[in-house]
Design a protein around this motif. Structure first.
Motif, short mmCIF file in Angstrom:
data_model
loop_
_atom_site.label_atom_id
_atom_site.label_comp_id
_atom_site.label_asym_id
_atom_site.label_seq_id
_atom_site.Cartn_x
_atom_site.Cartn_y
_atom_site.Cartn_z
N THR A 134 0.82 -1.12 0.10
CA THR A 134 -0.05 -0.19 0.10
C THR A 134 1.00 1.29 -0.10
OG1 THR A 134 -1.62 -1.23 1.11
CG2 THR A 134 -1.79 1.17 1.21
N GLU A 135 2.07 1.13 0.63
CA GLU A 135 2.79 2.45 0.80
C GLU A 135 3.61 2.75 -0.43
OE1 GLU A 135 5.04 -1.22 2.79
OE2 GLU A 135 3.20 -0.14 2.71
N GLN A 136 3.50 1.83 -1.44
CA GLN A 136 4.06 2.03 -2.57
C GLN A 136 3.20 2.76 -3.71
OE1 GLN A 136 5.31 -2.15 -3.27
NE2 GLN A 136 7.18 -1.15 -4.29
N LYS A 137 2.11 3.15 -3.27
CA LYS A 137 1.03 4.03 -4.05
C LYS A 137 1.67 5.03 -4.69
CE LYS A 137 -2.72 3.16 -2.04
NZ LYS A 137 -4.10 2.99 -1.74
N GLN A 138 1.51 5.57 -5.66
CA GLN A 138 1.98 6.99 -6.35
C GLN A 138 3.29 7.03 -6.50
OE1 GLN A 138 -0.18 9.21 -7.43
NE2 GLN A 138 -1.77 7.67 -6.98
N THR A 139 3.93 5.57 -6.60
CA THR A 139 5.50 5.74 -6.84
C THR A 139 5.82 5.05 -8.27
OG1 THR A 139 5.88 3.67 -5.47
CG2 THR A 139 5.94 5.70 -4.35
N LEU A 140 6.91 4.97 -8.65
CA LEU A 140 7.15 4.48 -9.92
C LEU A 140 7.49 3.02 -9.57
CD1 LEU A 140 8.89 7.16 -12.28
CD2 LEU A 140 6.48 6.16 -12.68
N ILE A 141 7.16 2.05 -10.52
CA ILE A 141 7.70 0.66 -10.26
C ILE A 141 8.24 0.32 -11.51
CG2 ILE A 141 6.99 -1.60 -10.04
CD1 ILE A 141 6.26 0.12 -7.59
N HIS A 142 9.63 -0.32 -11.31
CA HIS A 142 10.56 -0.55 -12.44
C HIS A 142 10.79 0.74 -13.33
CE1 HIS A 142 12.55 -3.71 -14.74
NE2 HIS A 142 11.87 -3.37 -15.86
N GLU A 143 10.74 1.90 -12.58
CA GLU A 143 10.99 3.24 -13.09
C GLU A 143 10.16 3.38 -14.31
OE1 GLU A 143 15.22 3.50 -14.08
OE2 GLU A 143 16.14 3.42 -11.94
N ARG A 144 9.19 2.77 -14.18
CA ARG A 144 8.16 3.24 -15.38
C ARG A 144 6.62 3.44 -15.27
NH1 ARG A 144 8.28 -0.26 -21.07
NH2 ARG A 144 6.32 0.79 -22.01
N TYR A 145 6.17 2.35 -14.28
CA TYR A 145 4.59 1.99 -14.13
C TYR A 145 4.24 2.84 -12.72
CZ TYR A 145 5.21 -1.38 -17.59
OH TYR A 145 5.42 -1.95 -18.76
N LEU A 146 3.49 3.93 -12.80
CA LEU A 146 2.95 4.52 -11.69
C LEU A 146 1.87 3.88 -10.98
CD1 LEU A 146 2.94 7.33 -10.04
CD2 LEU A 146 1.31 8.04 -11.60
N ALA A 147 2.28 3.52 -9.65
CA ALA A 147 1.22 2.48 -9.21
C ALA A 147 0.26 3.64 -8.47
CB ALA A 147 1.96 1.83 -7.91
N LEU A 148 -1.12 3.27 -9.10
CA LEU A 148 -2.42 3.98 -8.49
C LEU A 148 -3.00 3.27 -7.66
CD1 LEU A 148 -3.78 5.25 -12.20
CD2 LEU A 148 -2.23 6.42 -10.76
N THR A 149 -3.21 2.02 -7.72
CA THR A 149 -3.70 1.22 -6.55
C THR A 149 -2.58 -0.12 -6.64
OG1 THR A 149 -5.24 -0.29 -7.68
CG2 THR A 149 -5.95 1.62 -7.01
N GLU A 150 -2.98 -1.06 -5.64
CA GLU A 150 -2.04 -2.35 -5.58
C GLU A 150 -2.09 -3.08 -7.00
OE1 GLU A 150 -4.20 -1.31 -3.34
OE2 GLU A 150 -3.35 -1.49 -1.40
#
Length: 270
Positions: A47-63
């Motif tokens: 949950t705490e990773q929301k609104q961060t970039l995953i794999h420097e590409r995908y913006l996490a809007l929800t889980e």
């Protein structure tokens, strides 16, 4: 330490300028910004990773919902596609009812799925930010008779191709049955398992929906559900034929009015 505000790249490979997430066109080259919202096959982040970039590409809007901030670049894909993903490719002819694998979220082997366009506001924000697309059962009560019949028809149309691939159980799971515009869209595929999936099971689901069907077609849906459960309707083609007839008969009871507008042009003056 604060993180920089995420940006979305221009989809023009000759530009690739970073733009604000709210931008509709590229600030540098005026190319329309592509917002590709994707669904992951499982809960992929904390949950705490929301609104961060995953794999420097995908913006996490929800889980499970991600925005591709580099839409012009090819996604990460494995050399060998696992069998559970191959079935999506085999059913490509039924896109957009069935989503298509987009790529891997990361090396964790979590797959992302593409649904084409999804409901958004004029600023590009998701209309259904927690779900991507709404469930049939959530829209059913407020739907018109023709919408309800059309959704049932689309389910019936998908039954045979999904049954041949062993994933007809998807059409029995309300959580996976979504509406995108006027199209019935499956969130992801579910295998039939040892029990399998049959039209009697479909009748059980439809009997629940029939209780809240529009009064003008409630008897029709109740009869369809009952005949499915008892085996009177034993083939998907038979079910399709009955729904075709129900839709045609309903349309005959409706009155339509049309307005025609014309514009004439005298052509360029000489």
């Amino acid at each position: 330490m604060s993180h920089p505000e995420p940006k979305i790249e221009c989809s023009n490979p000759q530009c690739l300028a970073p733009n604000d997430l709210e931008a509709s066109i590229c600030d540098r080259c005026s190319t329309p910004i592509i917002r590709r919202y994707l669904w992951s096959s499982e809960r992929a982040i904390a949950t705490e990773q929301k609104q961060t970039l995953i794999h420097e590409r995908y913006l996490a809007l929800t889980e499970q919902i991600f925005l591709d901030t580099q839409p012009s670049k090819p996604p990460l894909t494995p050399e060998q596609v696992p069998p559970e993903i191959v079935v999506y490719l085999q059913l490509f002819a039924y896109y957009p009812h069935i989503p298509q694998p987009y790529g891997l979220l990361s090396e964790q082997r979590t797959w992302l799925f593409d649904y084409g366009t999804v409901p958004t506001s004029s600023t590009g924000e998701l209309t259904y930010p927690q779900e991507l697309t709404p469930k049939v059962q959530d829209l059913w009560l407020g739907a018109t008779p023709l919408q309800q019949l059309n959704w049932l028809w689309q389910i019936a149309k998908l039954w045979q191709p999904l049954a041949l691939k062993g994933v007809a159980a998807t059409l029995l799971e309300p959580e996976l049955l979504r509406i995108n515009g006027q199209i019935l869209q499956l969130r992801q595929l579910q295998t039939d398992g040892d029990h399998g999936a049959n039209l009697q099971d479909l009748g059980n689901l439809w009997s629940q929906w029939a209780e809240h069907a529009h009064p003008n077609i409630k008897e029709v849906v109740l009869n369809l559900a009952a005949n499915l459960k008892t085996g009177v309707i034993a083939q998907a083609s038979q079910l399709l034929g009955l729904l075709d007839r129900a839709i045609a008969l309903y349309c005959q009871t409706q009155q339509y009015s049309y307005q025609t507008y014309a514009l004439s042009d005298s052509g360029p003056s000489r």
